[in-house]
Motif scaffolding. Structure first.
Motif, PDB file in Angstrom:
ATOM      1  N   VAL A 142       0.840  -1.180   0.000  1.00 47.53           N
ATOM      2  CA  VAL A 142       0.000   0.000   0.000  1.00 47.53           C
ATOM      3  C   VAL A 142       0.887   1.247   0.000  1.00 47.53           C
ATOM      4  N   VAL A 143       0.312   2.358  -0.421  1.00 45.62           N
ATOM      5  CA  VAL A 143       0.977   3.658  -0.383  1.00 45.62           C
ATOM      6  C   VAL A 143       0.151   4.551   0.534  1.00 45.62           C
ATOM      7  N   LEU A 144       0.790   5.139   1.537  1.00 40.09           N
ATOM      8  CA  LEU A 144       0.088   6.011   2.477  1.00 40.09           C
ATOM      9  C   LEU A 144      -0.231   7.349   1.815  1.00 40.09           C
ATOM     10  N   VAL A 145      -1.451   7.839   2.051  1.00 41.74           N
ATOM     11  CA  VAL A 145      -1.883   9.114   1.477  1.00 41.74           C
ATOM     12  C   VAL A 145      -2.446  10.004   2.586  1.00 41.74           C
ATOM     13  N   ASN A 146      -2.503  11.321   2.312  1.00 43.96           N
ATOM     14  CA  ASN A 146      -3.079  12.257   3.277  1.00 43.96           C
ATOM     15  C   ASN A 146      -4.574  12.401   3.019  1.00 43.96           C
ATOM     16  N   ALA A 147      -5.204  13.375   3.646  1.00 44.18           N
ATOM     17  CA  ALA A 147      -6.658  13.529   3.536  1.00 44.18           C
ATOM     18  C   ALA A 147      -7.099  13.909   2.120  1.00 44.18           C
ATOM     19  N   LYS A 148      -6.248  14.620   1.375  1.00 44.76           N
ATOM     20  CA  LYS A 148      -6.597  15.021   0.013  1.00 44.76           C
ATOM     21  C   LYS A 148      -6.332  13.924  -1.016  1.00 44.76           C
ATOM     22  N   GLY A 149      -5.630  12.887  -0.621  1.00 44.37           N
ATOM     23  CA  GLY A 149      -5.336  11.791  -1.534  1.00 44.37           C
ATOM     24  C   GLY A 149      -3.949  11.845  -2.137  1.00 44.37           C
ATOM     25  N   ASP A 150      -3.126  12.798  -1.725  1.00 49.72           N
ATOM     26  CA  ASP A 150      -1.754  12.890  -2.210  1.00 49.72           C
ATOM     27  C   ASP A 150      -0.868  11.975  -1.374  1.00 49.72           C
ATOM     28  N   PRO A 151       0.133  11.342  -1.989  1.00 51.12           N
ATOM     29  CA  PRO A 151       0.994  10.422  -1.225  1.00 51.12           C
ATOM     30  C   PRO A 151       1.835  11.163  -0.192  1.00 51.12           C
ATOM     31  N   VAL A 200       7.778   6.043  -4.835  1.00 52.74           N
ATOM     32  CA  VAL A 200       7.040   4.782  -4.761  1.00 52.74           C
ATOM     33  C   VAL A 200       7.951   3.702  -5.315  1.00 52.74           C
ATOM     34  N   SER A 201       8.127   2.621  -4.563  1.00 52.93           N
ATOM     35  CA  SER A 201       9.075   1.584  -4.961  1.00 52.93           C
ATOM     36  C   SER A 201       8.432   0.443  -5.731  1.00 52.93           C
ATOM     37  N   SER A 202       7.144   0.511  -5.961  1.00 55.19           N
ATOM     38  CA  SER A 202       6.461  -0.597  -6.621  1.00 55.19           C
ATOM     39  C   SER A 202       6.027  -0.199  -8.022  1.00 55.19           C
ATOM     40  N   LEU A 203       5.621  -1.193  -8.773  1.00 50.74           N
ATOM     41  CA  LEU A 203       5.104  -0.955 -10.109  1.00 50.74           C
ATOM     42  C   LEU A 203       3.649  -0.521 -10.006  1.00 50.74           C
ATOM     43  N   ALA A 204       3.256   0.414 -10.843  1.00 46.79           N
ATOM     44  CA  ALA A 204       1.866   0.871 -10.846  1.00 46.79           C
ATOM     45  C   ALA A 204       1.131   0.214 -11.999  1.00 46.79           C
ATOM     46  N   SER A 205      -0.119  -0.138 -11.773  1.00 45.49           N
ATOM     47  CA  SER A 205      -0.910  -0.760 -12.820  1.00 45.49           C
ATOM     48  C   SER A 205      -1.931   0.234 -13.353  1.00 45.49           C
ATOM     49  N   GLU A 232      -5.032  -0.114 -13.421  1.00 47.03           N
ATOM     50  CA  GLU A 232      -6.186  -0.061 -12.536  1.00 47.03           C
ATOM     51  C   GLU A 232      -6.042   1.057 -11.503  1.00 47.03           C
ATOM     52  N   LEU A 233      -4.801   1.338 -11.113  1.00 46.98           N
ATOM     53  CA  LEU A 233      -4.543   2.404 -10.155  1.00 46.98           C
ATOM     54  C   LEU A 233      -4.861   3.764 -10.763  1.00 46.98           C
ATOM     55  N   ARG A 234      -4.478   3.970 -12.000  1.00 47.22           N
ATOM     56  CA  ARG A 234      -4.780   5.220 -12.676  1.00 47.22           C
ATOM     57  C   ARG A 234      -6.273   5.346 -12.959  1.00 47.22           C
ATOM     58  N   ALA A 235      -6.911   4.240 -13.307  1.00 48.09           N
ATOM     59  CA  ALA A 235      -8.347   4.271 -13.586  1.00 48.09           C
ATOM     60  C   ALA A 235      -9.158   4.554 -12.322  1.00 48.09           C
ATOM     61  N   ALA A 236      -8.627   4.203 -11.154  1.00 46.87           N
ATOM     62  CA  ALA A 236      -9.323   4.445  -9.903  1.00 46.87           C
ATOM     63  C   ALA A 236      -9.183   5.892  -9.438  1.00 46.87           C
ATOM     64  N   GLY A 237      -8.422   6.711 -10.157  1.00 41.86           N
ATOM     65  CA  GLY A 237      -8.293   8.125  -9.826  1.00 41.86           C
ATOM     66  C   GLY A 237      -7.069   8.483  -9.023  1.00 41.86           C
ATOM     67  N   ALA A 260       0.483   6.931  -9.608  1.00 38.35           N
ATOM     68  CA  ALA A 260       0.929   6.281 -10.827  1.00 38.35           C
ATOM     69  C   ALA A 260       2.037   7.066 -11.511  1.00 38.35           C
ATOM     70  N   SER A 261       2.013   8.399 -11.374  1.00 32.99           N
ATOM     71  CA  SER A 261       3.026   9.210 -12.061  1.00 32.99           C
ATOM     72  C   SER A 261       4.380   9.172 -11.361  1.00 32.99           C
ATOM     73  N   ILE A 262       4.419   8.970 -10.033  1.00 32.67           N
ATOM     74  CA  ILE A 262       5.713   8.918  -9.360  1.00 32.67           C
ATOM     75  C   ILE A 262       6.269   7.508  -9.235  1.00 32.67           C
ATOM     76  N   SER A 263       5.530   6.518  -9.689  1.00 32.08           N
ATOM     77  CA  SER A 263       6.052   5.147  -9.667  1.00 32.08           C
ATOM     78  C   SER A 263       7.004   4.948 -10.841  1.00 32.08           C
ATOM     79  N   PRO A 264       7.956   4.023 -10.708  1.00 34.08           N
ATOM     80  CA  PRO A 264       8.966   3.886 -11.767  1.00 34.08           C
ATOM     81  C   PRO A 264       8.455   3.317 -13.082  1.00 34.08           C
ATOM     82  N   TYR A 265       7.383   2.546 -13.045  1.00 28.91           N
ATOM     83  CA  TYR A 265       6.921   1.884 -14.276  1.00 28.91           C
ATOM     84  C   TYR A 265       5.410   1.690 -14.199  1.00 28.91           C
ATOM     85  N   LEU A 266       4.735   1.906 -15.299  1.00 24.82           N
ATOM     86  CA  LEU A 266       3.284   1.715 -15.386  1.00 24.82           C
ATOM     87  C   LEU A 266       2.995   0.587 -16.348  1.00 24.82           C
ATOM     88  N   PHE A 267       2.248  -0.412 -15.895  1.00 26.21           N
ATOM     89  CA  PHE A 267       1.889  -1.523 -16.781  1.00 26.21           C
ATOM     90  C   PHE A 267       0.448  -1.891 -16.626  1.00 26.21           C
TER      91      PHE A 267
END
Length: 120
Positions: free
Chosen positions: A82-91, A96-101, A103-108, A113-120
């Motif tokens: 998981v990635v911890l976020v604040n009340a506004k939804g910003d990390p 971010v050390s994991s790959l973003a999918s 589905e993460l971008r589609a969920a808003g 997703a933009s600060i993760s190293p790779y989007l697949f």
């Protein structure tokens, strides 16, 4: 099935190590869901942005559970992240050390997703 009581690892540099799920929006979790977590293990306070025992919001980035994409491909990851976020939804962390999918971008959660190293 990931539900209340599941342990997660932190996928960012916020300072948390082990997190415990205490609240969820539905019975089955998926990538992109926002949950409430409690910090069970963290780095020392001078190196961390979070504190042990505090409750934060988090976005699920990776799950061990198999999930099916719209292209009918089954995929799963090796750990629950998981990635911890604040009340506004910003990390809270800056990296971010994991790959973003997709589905993460589609969920808003485009910021994660933009600060993760790779989007697949």
């Amino acid at each position: 099935m990931k539900t209340h009581g599941t342990f997660f690892e932190a996928g960012d540099n916020s300072g948390a190590k082990k997190l415990f799920c205490i609240g969820q929006p539905r019975s089955k979790l998926k990538i992109g869901d926002m949950i409430s977590v409690s910090v069970k293990e963290a780095l020392p306070s001078h190196r961390s942005r979070v504190k042990k025992g505090k409750v934060y919001k988090a976005v699920i980035v990776e799950l061990k559970q198999k999930s099916k994409r719209f292209t009918h491909l089954n995929r799963s990851f090796g750990r629950n992240l998981v990635v911890l976020v604040n009340a506004k939804g910003d990390p809270i962390g800056t990296r971010v050390s994991s790959l973003a999918s997709y589905e993460l971008r589609a969920a808003g959660h485009a910021k994660i997703a933009s600060i993760s190293p790779y989007l697949f």
